[in-house]
Design a protein around this motif. Structure first.
Motif, PDB file in Angstrom:
ATOM      1  N   THR A  28      43.229 -17.975 103.805  1.00 58.45           N
ATOM      2  CA  THR A  28      44.184 -17.384 102.867  1.00 58.45           C
ATOM      3  C   THR A  28      43.642 -16.149 102.158  1.00 58.45           C
ATOM      4  O   THR A  28      44.382 -15.483 101.416  1.00 58.45           O
ATOM      5  N   GLY A  29      42.355 -15.849 102.341  1.00 59.22           N
ATOM      6  CA  GLY A  29      41.763 -14.733 101.616  1.00 59.22           C
ATOM      7  C   GLY A  29      41.358 -15.075 100.208  1.00 59.22           C
ATOM      8  O   GLY A  29      41.084 -14.181  99.393  1.00 59.22           O
TER       9      GLY A  29
ATOM     10  N   ARG B  62      40.801 -13.561 105.817  1.00 56.03           N
ATOM     11  CA  ARG B  62      42.243 -13.828 105.815  1.00 56.03           C
ATOM     12  C   ARG B  62      42.838 -13.566 107.200  1.00 56.03           C
ATOM     13  O   ARG B  62      42.606 -12.523 107.805  1.00 56.03           O
ATOM     14  N   ASP B  63      43.630 -14.541 107.659  1.00 55.19           N
ATOM     15  CA  ASP B  63      44.200 -14.491 109.001  1.00 55.19           C
ATOM     16  C   ASP B  63      45.722 -14.520 108.877  1.00 55.19           C
ATOM     17  O   ASP B  63      46.325 -15.589 108.745  1.00 55.19           O
ATOM     18  N   GLU B  64      46.326 -13.354 108.898  1.00 55.44           N
ATOM     19  CA  GLU B  64      47.774 -13.255 108.700  1.00 55.44           C
ATOM     20  C   GLU B  64      48.543 -13.989 109.790  1.00 55.44           C
ATOM     21  O   GLU B  64      49.574 -14.627 109.530  1.00 55.44           O
ATOM     22  N   GLN B  65      48.058 -13.891 111.031  1.00 56.41           N
ATOM     23  CA  GLN B  65      48.773 -14.535 112.132  1.00 56.41           C
ATOM     24  C   GLN B  65      48.750 -16.056 111.972  1.00 56.41           C
ATOM     25  O   GLN B  65      49.781 -16.719 112.149  1.00 56.41           O
TER      26      GLN B  65
ATOM     27  N   LEU C  40      48.327 -17.742 109.176  1.00 60.92           N
ATOM     28  CA  LEU C  40      49.141 -18.102 108.006  1.00 60.92           C
ATOM     29  C   LEU C  40      50.628 -18.092 108.340  1.00 60.92           C
ATOM     30  O   LEU C  40      51.384 -18.963 107.887  1.00 60.92           O
ATOM     31  N   ALA C  41      51.046 -17.107 109.135  1.00 60.82           N
ATOM     32  CA  ALA C  41      52.463 -17.005 109.486  1.00 60.82           C
ATOM     33  C   ALA C  41      52.926 -18.198 110.313  1.00 60.82           C
ATOM     34  O   ALA C  41      54.124 -18.511 110.346  1.00 60.82           O
TER      35      ALA C  41
ATOM     36  N   HIS D  46      50.226 -19.842  99.094  1.00 57.34           N
ATOM     37  CA  HIS D  46      50.594 -18.913 100.161  1.00 57.34           C
ATOM     38  C   HIS D  46      51.719 -19.417 101.047  1.00 57.34           C
ATOM     39  O   HIS D  46      52.454 -18.606 101.614  1.00 57.34           O
TER      40      HIS D  46
END
Length: 401
Positions: free
Chosen positions: A138-139, A173-176, A178-179, A359
Motif C-alpha cells: 500500500t505504500g 507500492r504496487d498499484e496493479q 492493489l487494483a 486503501h
C-alpha cells in the motif's frame, strides 16, 4: 491425509515450526518453518486448481478465476511471533482454503474472481515492523526504510528478499496488485474473550485500535562487572529496569491504554559485563490516537529522568505507527447482514486488514478463542468453532461473489 476441511488442514501443519525451547511455534519470515508453510499453502492451492503467484513484495496469491481488478480477496499470514500459538495467521489461511471447498460443494459459481492472499512478516518478529508485506503493497512504509531494516543477526530485509528470489529494488507500492482487491475479508482467531462462552462462535470486526512500536536506546558506560564499584557505575540495565516499571505505571494511569515492553537487548550482553547500551522495544495502544501518542511522550519523559539519574542517556525512535482504523461501513454492514447474531468487536491487535482498510474496502471476522490468550502456546480454537468460522467465511464470500 484428507486435507479438506479446516481442522485437517491445521493438523497437517501442526508440527511445522514447533519451538521446543519456548513452547508453541516460532515461524519468522523466510525461516525454514515459514517457507515450509508457504510451500504447503502452494500445494494445497494447486490441489484445488487455484493458480498461484508471488508478487514483487513477497505476497503469495492463489486465484479462483483469472487475476483481475476488483476481485474478492481473503487471507491472512503464516509467520508467527516467537513461541506463538497455532492459530494466529494459519487459521485464516486454512479457513480460506476450506471455504473454497465448501463453496464448491454448494455449487457456487463466482461472478468475479476470488483470491487467497498470504502476507509476509505480519508479526514483525524478524525485522521489527508489523504487517510489512501489506505496508509495502500500500505504500505505508518507504521502500528504502524497509530495505534497510535489520534482523537480530544484522541481515537486512533487502538481503533476505534477494536470497529468496525477490528483487529488493522492486519493493514498494504496487498499484496493479492493489487494483485487484475489490474487497478484502480476513478471518482471524480472536485475541481476547469478547465472544465469551456459549454464544456465537464468530464475530464481525468493527475497528483496530491505533498502535505503534518504538525503540528506547539507553546508553551508559560499559565496564567490568567485577572491578567497577557500584558507586562508579552508569549502568543502562538498571535504568532499563526502572523504565520498564515506569511504562507499566504510565499505561495503568490512562483508561483504556495498553503499553508493553516485550523485548530487551543489552549490548554486548555478557554475564560479567556492565552493558554499554540497552535497547527496549515499546508497544503502545489506545482507541484514541492522540492518547496513544501522549502516552508515549509521557513514557519518554519519564525515561529521560530515570536515565539521567543513573548517569545514562536515552533516545526514542518510532519504528511503526498505525492510527485507529474503522473498517469500511458498507462492507461491515454486509458482513453483519450475512451473519445475523454475530457481535461486532473492536480489536487491540494489528492486522493486514487494518493496513489495507486505508486503501480498499476491508473487513474482518473473528473466531472464538476460549482462553482469551494469544501470541502464546495457550491460544486455542475448538474444532467446532473453527468449522463454524469456515462456514461463516464461506457464507460471506459466496454472497460477496
Amino acid at each position: 491425509m484428507d486435507s479438506s476441511g479446516v481442522n485437517p488442514l491445521l493438523a497437517a501443519i501442526a508440527d511445522t515450526g514447533r519451538d521446543r525451547r519456548r513452547g508453541g511455534y516460532s515461524r519468522p519470515v523466510f525461516s525454514t518453518a515459514e517457507l515450509d508453510l508457504r510451500s504447503w499453502f502452494t500445494a494445497e492451492a494447486q490441489r484445488r486448481g487455484l493458480d498461484t503467484e508471488t508478487d514483487r513484495n513477497g505476497i503469495l496469491w492463489a486465484w479462483w478465476g483469472p487475476p483481475q481488478a476488483g476481485a474478492l480477496v481473503t487471507g491472512s499470514h503464516l509467520d508467527s511471533v516467537p513461541g506463538g500459538g497455532a492459530f494466529d495467521g494459519p487459521l485464516g489461511i486454512a479457513s480460506a482454503l476450506a471455504a473454497v471447498d465448501l463453496m464448491r460443494s454448494r455449487g457456487v459459481q463466482p461472478r468475479r474472481s476470488l483470491a487467497v492472499a498470504v502476507f509476509p512478516e505480519e508479526e514483525g518478529s524478524r525485522f521489527g515492523v508489523a504487517c510489512l508485506g501489506s505496508r509495502l503493497l500500500t505504500g505505508a512504509i518507504d521502500p528504502d526504510t524497509a530495505r534497510n531494516l535489520r534482523d537480530a543477526d544484522g541481515t537486512t530485509f533487502a538481503e533476505a528478499v534477494r536470497a529468496h528470489g525477490l528483487d529488493p529494488d522492486r519493493l514498494g507500492r504496487d498499484e496493479q496488485a492493489l487494483a485487484r482487491i475489490g474487497d478484502f475479508v480476513e478471518l482471524h482467531v480472536e485475541q481476547g474473550r469478547g465472544l465469551g462462552d456459549g454464544g456465537p462462535a464468530v464475530a464481525v470486526g468493527g475497528s483496530v485500535l491505533g498502535h505503534g512500536r518504538w525503540r528506547l536506546s539507553i546508553r551508559g558506560e560499559g565496564n567490568h562487572a567485577g572491578t567497577t564499584a557500584m558507586a562508579d557505575r552508569a549502568d543502562p540495565m538498571v535504568a532499563a529496569a526502572h523504565i520498564i516499571v515506569a511504562v507499566q505505571q504510565a499505561a495503568a494511569a490512562v483508561d483504556g491504554a495498553r503499553a508493553t515492553v516485550g523485548r530487551i537487548s543489552p549490548v554486548p550482553g555478557g554475564t560479567n559485563v556492565i552493558a554499554s547500551r540497552v535497547d527496549l522495544w515499546l508497544d503502545a495502544r489506545h482507541p484514541r490516537d492522540t492518547v496513544t501518542l501522549e502516552l508515549v511522550d509521557t513514557i519518554h519523559g519519564k525515561a529521560q529522568k530515570i536515565a539521567a539519574f543513573e548517569g545514562c542517556t536515552v533516545t526514542l525512535s518510532r519504528e511503526s505507527w498505525t492510527g485507529t482504523t474503522e473498517f469500511e461501513p458498507m462492507l461491515r454492514r454486509s458482513l453483519e447482514f450475512f451473519l445475523p447474531g454475530a457481535p461486532v468487536l473492536a480489536t487491540g491487535a494489528g492486522h493486514d486488514a487494518g493496513i489495507l482498510a486505508g486503501h480498499v474496502p476491508a473487513g474482518m471476522l473473528f473466531v472464538r478463542n476460549p482462553t482469551g490468550i494469544s501470541h502464546s502456546p495457550e491460544e486455542h480454537v475448538e474444532p467446532a468453532d473453527a468449522e463454524a468460522g469456515t462456514a461463516a467465511l464461506a457464507d460471506v464470500l459466496a454472497d460477496l461473489l
